[in-house]
Design a protein around this motif. Structure first.
Motif, PDB file in Angstrom:
ATOM      1  N   TYR A  72      18.154 -17.738  -0.428  1.00  0.00           N
ATOM      2  CA  TYR A  72      18.156 -18.008   0.842  1.00  0.00           C
ATOM      3  C   TYR A  72      17.904 -16.680   1.554  1.00  0.00           C
ATOM      4  CZ  TYR A  72      18.061 -19.638   5.748  1.00  0.00           C
ATOM      5  OH  TYR A  72      18.010 -19.732   7.350  1.00  0.00           O
ATOM      6  N   LEU A  73      18.362 -15.897   0.917  1.00  0.00           N
ATOM      7  CA  LEU A  73      18.530 -14.602   1.678  1.00  0.00           C
ATOM      8  C   LEU A  73      17.112 -13.676   2.050  1.00  0.00           C
ATOM      9  CD1 LEU A  73      20.469 -12.193   2.349  1.00  0.00           C
ATOM     10  CD2 LEU A  73      20.170 -11.030   0.098  1.00  0.00           C
ATOM     11  N   PRO A  74      16.084 -13.927   1.310  1.00  0.00           N
ATOM     12  CA  PRO A  74      14.759 -13.423   1.989  1.00  0.00           C
ATOM     13  C   PRO A  74      14.335 -13.966   3.249  1.00  0.00           C
ATOM     14  CG  PRO A  74      14.542 -13.804  -0.723  1.00  0.00           C
ATOM     15  CD  PRO A  74      15.936 -14.350  -0.184  1.00  0.00           C
ATOM     16  N   SER A  75      14.571 -15.331   3.496  1.00  0.00           N
ATOM     17  CA  SER A  75      14.217 -15.977   4.596  1.00  0.00           C
ATOM     18  C   SER A  75      15.353 -15.371   5.788  1.00  0.00           C
ATOM     19  CB  SER A  75      14.272 -17.649   4.515  1.00  0.00           C
ATOM     20  OG  SER A  75      13.347 -17.883   3.545  1.00  0.00           O
ATOM     21  N   ILE A 107      16.512 -12.691   6.456  1.00  0.00           N
ATOM     22  CA  ILE A 107      15.778 -11.282   6.980  1.00  0.00           C
ATOM     23  C   ILE A 107      14.860 -11.664   7.741  1.00  0.00           C
ATOM     24  CG2 ILE A 107      17.088  -9.830   5.293  1.00  0.00           C
ATOM     25  CD1 ILE A 107      14.809  -9.668   3.665  1.00  0.00           C
ATOM     26  N   THR A 134      10.810 -12.137   9.196  1.00  0.00           N
ATOM     27  CA  THR A 134       9.557 -11.666   9.193  1.00  0.00           C
ATOM     28  C   THR A 134       9.695 -10.260   9.838  1.00  0.00           C
ATOM     29  OG1 THR A 134       8.904 -12.622  11.290  1.00  0.00           O
ATOM     30  CG2 THR A 134       8.262 -13.523   9.221  1.00  0.00           C
ATOM     31  N   VAL A 144      11.021  -5.444   6.209  1.00  0.00           N
ATOM     32  CA  VAL A 144      10.506  -6.282   4.893  1.00  0.00           C
ATOM     33  C   VAL A 144       9.095  -6.115   4.895  1.00  0.00           C
ATOM     34  CG1 VAL A 144      10.140  -8.544   3.950  1.00  0.00           C
ATOM     35  CG2 VAL A 144      12.269  -8.089   5.086  1.00  0.00           C
ATOM     36  N   TRP A 178       7.430  -4.351   1.419  1.00  0.00           N
ATOM     37  CA  TRP A 178       6.279  -5.160   0.725  1.00  0.00           C
ATOM     38  C   TRP A 178       5.063  -3.998   0.645  1.00  0.00           C
ATOM     39  CZ3 TRP A 178       7.853  -9.339  -1.228  1.00  0.00           C
ATOM     40  CH2 TRP A 178       6.792 -10.302  -2.115  1.00  0.00           C
ATOM     41  N   LEU A 204       4.055 -12.852   0.227  1.00  0.00           N
ATOM     42  CA  LEU A 204       5.070 -12.513   1.103  1.00  0.00           C
ATOM     43  C   LEU A 204       5.796 -13.763   1.651  1.00  0.00           C
ATOM     44  CD1 LEU A 204       7.137 -10.541   2.374  1.00  0.00           C
ATOM     45  CD2 LEU A 204       5.494 -10.062   3.880  1.00  0.00           C
ATOM     46  N   TRP A 261       7.371 -16.353  -0.643  1.00  0.00           N
ATOM     47  CA  TRP A 261       8.462 -15.793  -0.957  1.00  0.00           C
ATOM     48  C   TRP A 261       9.688 -16.160  -0.142  1.00  0.00           C
ATOM     49  CZ3 TRP A 261      10.941 -10.604   0.733  1.00  0.00           C
ATOM     50  CH2 TRP A 261      12.185 -10.289   0.148  1.00  0.00           C
ATOM     51  N   GLN A 262       9.479 -16.115   1.385  1.00  0.00           N
ATOM     52  CA  GLN A 262      10.291 -16.511   2.304  1.00  0.00           C
ATOM     53  C   GLN A 262      10.371 -17.987   2.626  1.00  0.00           C
ATOM     54  OE1 GLN A 262       8.782 -13.721   5.392  1.00  0.00           O
ATOM     55  NE2 GLN A 262      10.441 -12.400   5.007  1.00  0.00           N
ATOM     56  N   GLN A 318       3.385  -9.257   9.451  1.00  0.00           N
ATOM     57  CA  GLN A 318       3.024  -8.887   8.296  1.00  0.00           C
ATOM     58  C   GLN A 318       1.515  -8.112   7.969  1.00  0.00           C
ATOM     59  OE1 GLN A 318       4.038 -11.695   9.077  1.00  0.00           O
ATOM     60  NE2 GLN A 318       5.323 -12.908   7.271  1.00  0.00           N
TER      61      GLN A 318
END
Length: 321
Positions: free
Chosen positions: A134-137, A139, A141, A145, A149, A187, A190-191, A254
């Motif tokens: 869950y960590l990527p979500s 942090i 948008t 990040v 990327w 990207l 991934w989230q 992004q």
């Protein structure tokens, strides 16, 4: 003595009745709708001042020529007519955004669903795995990040360094029109953490007895997934589908940080075009019209999703679709 006792009893009864009447009056006062509105007042003030008023103001600006530096000038439907009949960039940004939504949303939901199925297994350290995935979500948008990327998929980034180990000459993924949009989609996919958590909560609500009955009938794991998991999870799929569709249409950070809409406008998202019209071109009236058209488009897609849900969403309380 008898009269004194009777008077004392009467006084005690009167005091009790007065206390009861006061209690009733207090309850009536707190049962009044005014008390409810009083508790809601912080939200109501925020809604009217920070949401409704700006929306109505932008609706007015959409019918004006407003440059932020001068007073708005009423021009009627001119902004909308120019957008629909004279603005090719409007259609290009809308096409790129639609392509982004159509590809990224299903990929994100499929990834989130299968990761939720994996995390729903009874394994050791599952809470650690859930937190890590869950960590990527968590942090979100963020600009940090997006910069990370951009460095990963640059010409000298980590992706090309990894490919170089196998003798593969990687391209500049962000500067290549054929792959730039794909990096943004990757990207977003991934989230997937927020959708995964919702799916995981839905999976835990499915009764194990349904799987036991299906296995007794000889259903394989694949058949159980199609005939049990997906129907029982369909309301959760609808919820995630609506949220992710709305969010994908508004994708801005992004594209702004990583590609700035390039190369050759291959990642020129609708929200980015709206932003540049408003704050780079100082055409706030035109940007307001773009914002309201986006609102209508999102509303149409959301309505279509809800209309189609009658065919594929299963509500157990209603006994079917």
């Amino acid at each position: 003595m008898k009269q004194l006792n009777e008077s004392a009893i009467k006084e005690e009864k009167l005091s009790k009745q007065s206390l009861i009447s006061k209690g009733k009056q207090k309850r009536k006062r707190w049962e009044s709708p005014v008390a409810g509105y009083l508790f809601l007042s912080p939200w109501l003030i925020g809604f009217f001042l920070l949401t409704l008023y700006p929306m109505l103001l932008s609706l007015y600006f959409s019918f004006t020529n407003y440059s932020l530096l001068e007073a708005p000038e009423w021009i009627g439907m001119e902004n909308y007519s120019n957008m629909l009949f004279n603005d090719s960039t409007f259609y290009k940004s809308l096409y790129i955004t639609l392509l982004f939504v159509v590809i990224s949303v299903p990929l994100k939901l499929v990834t989130a669903l299968f990761m939720a199925i994996f995390l729903n297994q009874k394994l050791k350290y599952m809470s650690f795995y859930t937190t890590f995935i869950y960590l990527p979500s968590l942090i979100g948008t963020s600009v940090a990040v997006a910069i990370l990327w951009r460095n990963l998929f640059g010409s000298d980034g980590l992706i090309n360094q990894f490919l170089g180990i196998f003798g593969i000459q990687g391209t500049n993924w962000i500067a290549n029109p054929d792959s730039a949009l794909g990096t943004l989609i990757l990207l977003v996919v991934w989230q997937f953490g927020s959708s995964m958590v919702v799916f995981l909560a839905g999976l835990k609500q499915i009764s194990p007895e349904l799987y036991e009955a299906a296995s007794v009938d000889g259903a394989s794991k694949t058949r159980q997934f199609i005939s049990v998991t997906l129907p029982m999870l369909s309301p959760v799929i609808l919820f995630n589908l609506v949220l992710q569709t709305i969010g994908s249409f508004q994708m801005f950070t992004q594209a702004f940080v990583i590609t700035k809409g390039g190369p050759i406008q291959s990642t020129y998202m609708y929200a980015l075009y709206l932003y540049e019209r408003a704050f780079a071109g100082f055409q706030m009236g035109y940007a307001s019209a773009l914002a309201w058209v986006l609102l209508i488009i999102i509303g149409v897609f959301t309505a279509l999703i809800f209309l189609s849900s009658k065919k594929w969403v299963f509500y157990e309380a209603k006994g079917g679709k």
